[in-house]
Enzyme design. Structure first.
Site, short mmCIF file in Angstrom:
data_model
loop_
_atom_site.label_atom_id
_atom_site.label_comp_id
_atom_site.label_asym_id
_atom_site.label_seq_id
_atom_site.Cartn_x
_atom_site.Cartn_y
_atom_site.Cartn_z
N ILE A 257 43.02 48.98 39.62
CA ILE A 257 42.43 48.16 38.56
C ILE A 257 42.45 46.70 38.98
O ILE A 257 43.48 46.19 39.46
CB ILE A 257 43.21 48.35 37.25
CG1 ILE A 257 43.05 49.81 36.78
CG2 ILE A 257 42.72 47.40 36.16
CD1 ILE A 257 43.97 50.20 35.66
N HIS A 258 41.33 46.03 38.81
CA HIS A 258 41.23 44.62 39.17
C HIS A 258 42.23 43.80 38.35
O HIS A 258 42.43 44.09 37.16
CB HIS A 258 39.80 44.12 38.91
CG HIS A 258 39.49 42.80 39.55
ND1 HIS A 258 39.90 41.60 39.01
CD2 HIS A 258 38.83 42.50 40.70
CE1 HIS A 258 39.50 40.63 39.78
NE2 HIS A 258 38.85 41.14 40.82
N PRO A 259 42.87 42.79 38.97
CA PRO A 259 43.84 41.97 38.22
C PRO A 259 43.31 41.41 36.91
O PRO A 259 44.07 41.26 35.95
CB PRO A 259 44.19 40.86 39.22
CG PRO A 259 43.99 41.49 40.56
CD PRO A 259 42.82 42.42 40.39
N PHE B 175 41.65 42.86 34.77
CA PHE B 175 41.65 43.90 33.75
C PHE B 175 43.04 44.44 33.45
O PHE B 175 43.19 45.36 32.65
CB PHE B 175 40.73 45.05 34.18
CG PHE B 175 39.35 45.00 33.58
CD1 PHE B 175 38.86 46.04 32.82
CD2 PHE B 175 38.55 43.88 33.75
CE1 PHE B 175 37.59 45.98 32.25
CE2 PHE B 175 37.29 43.81 33.20
CZ PHE B 175 36.81 44.86 32.44
#
Length: 339
Positions: free
Chosen positions: A227-229, A231
């Site tokens: 998960i992208h930081p 998000f």
């Protein structure tokens, strides 16, 4: 005071600003004026009609307002892929064995599917950077308070796509390893295509056979389900609600797709409706909680101090004004996760 309400046509410039600020990868909040206006209109229509059971075309967009300014947005799609299949990768294990050689291998594979078509989808979430955790929680969970009060409009399962890994230049290792080889387009280009064109191009161009994960570059393998930081905060909120990372991945960037049973989410299961009483001085046991009214087009939610005594919710005049309620009206109350 932060307040969540349905989006209005006049909010379009603010929604455009939020879409631009959300950056790369949030396809449910496209940086496209025409598409944003279309979704605002679709939302207005959904809030206008009475419940007739779950409607596959309903799309509900909300905004977070503070001091007269729109500082966040989030949406509910009543049925993911209501007009075309909702594609994702299903993460599975394939067994390759040879009795003669004494070999038994379990191989991680990805299969394209549309298992999640028709599920309720939480999408389009973005709040301005710098807002406190309670504001973000209100923006995210207000949707669930709305669902709890309008339960007949929504189905059984719910999903939320998490943005996968990509760098500041828009390079996604997952996309570069798989999608780019079939589309001959970079990640930014396919994101625009996803917004502007029919989703059938996914079925037309993506491989229909299993993708064997060990054959992918190491960087792509490591990005699967990550998960992208940007998000992480919303992912934490949803996991506290009861969402889990299942066996599904975003077809473009490999980000996790969270799933849950709608009725088992804490806000839906534990929130309660109460008649409201308004008074300036609240009982000693009053605490900061999430509140919403029971309106449809006039839906509103906020975070405010409330005390529930003998089944009655006591709130102050500021909270009552934010919710648009008078003594005797109904409010729904849910405890804060941050508490």
């Amino acid at each position: 005071m932060f307040t969540v309400r349905p989006v209005r046509t006049s909010d379009l410039p603010a929604i455009e600003r939020l879409a631009l600020a959300s950056g790369i990868g949030v396809t449910s909040l496209p940086n496209n004026r025409e598409k944003l206006f279309e979704r605002i209109q679709q939302s207005a229509s959904a809030f206008e009609h009475e419940a007739t059971g779950a409607s596959s075309r309903d799309y509900y967009m909300f905004v977070l307002e503070h001091g007269g300014n729109v500082v966040g947005t989030a949406s509910i799609c009543a049925s993911a892929g209501f007009d075309e299949p909702f594609y994702s990768y299903r993460s599975e294990t394939a067994v390759h064995a040879s009795r003669a050689l004494g070999v038994h291998n379990r191989i991680h594979v990805l299969n394209i599917c549309h298992d999640l078509t028709g599920t309720v989808q939480l999408c389009g979430f973005y709040v301005d950077g710098g807002l406190d955790a309670i504001a973000a929680e209100l923006m995210s969970r207000a949707r669930l308070l709305f669902i709890a009060g309008e339960r007949e409009r929504f189905g059984r399962r719910v999903i939320a796509e998490m943005q996968g890994m990509h760098d500041d230049a828009g390079q996604s290792p997952f996309w570069n390893a798989i999608g780019r080889r079939f589309f001959n387009m970079d990640f930014l280009q396919v994101e625009q295509a996803f917004v502007s064109h029919s989703k059938t191009f996914i079925a037309e161009l993506m491989p229909s056979y299993p993708v064997y994960v060990p054959l992918l570059p190491d960087e792509a393998q490591q990005s699967i389900g990550q998960i992208h930081p940007h998000f992480e905060r919303v992912c934490q909120l949803l996991c506290k609600e009861g969402f889990e990372a299942d066996n599904y991945l975003d077809i473009f960037d490999g980000g996790a797709v969270l799933t849950a049973e709608l009725d088992r989410l804490k806000t839906v299961e534990q929130s309660r409706g109460h008649p409201v009483e308004i008074q300036a001085s609240l009982p000693a046991q009053a605490s900061l909680q999430l509140l919403s009214n029971d309106r449809l087009a006039g839906f509103a939610a906020t975070a405010a101090r409330v005390a529930v005594v003998d089944g009655v919710a006591f709130i102050n005049p500021d909270a009552a004004k934010a919710l648009g309620v008078s003594s005797g009206d109904a409010v729904r109350v849910a405890g804060l996760q941050q508490a």
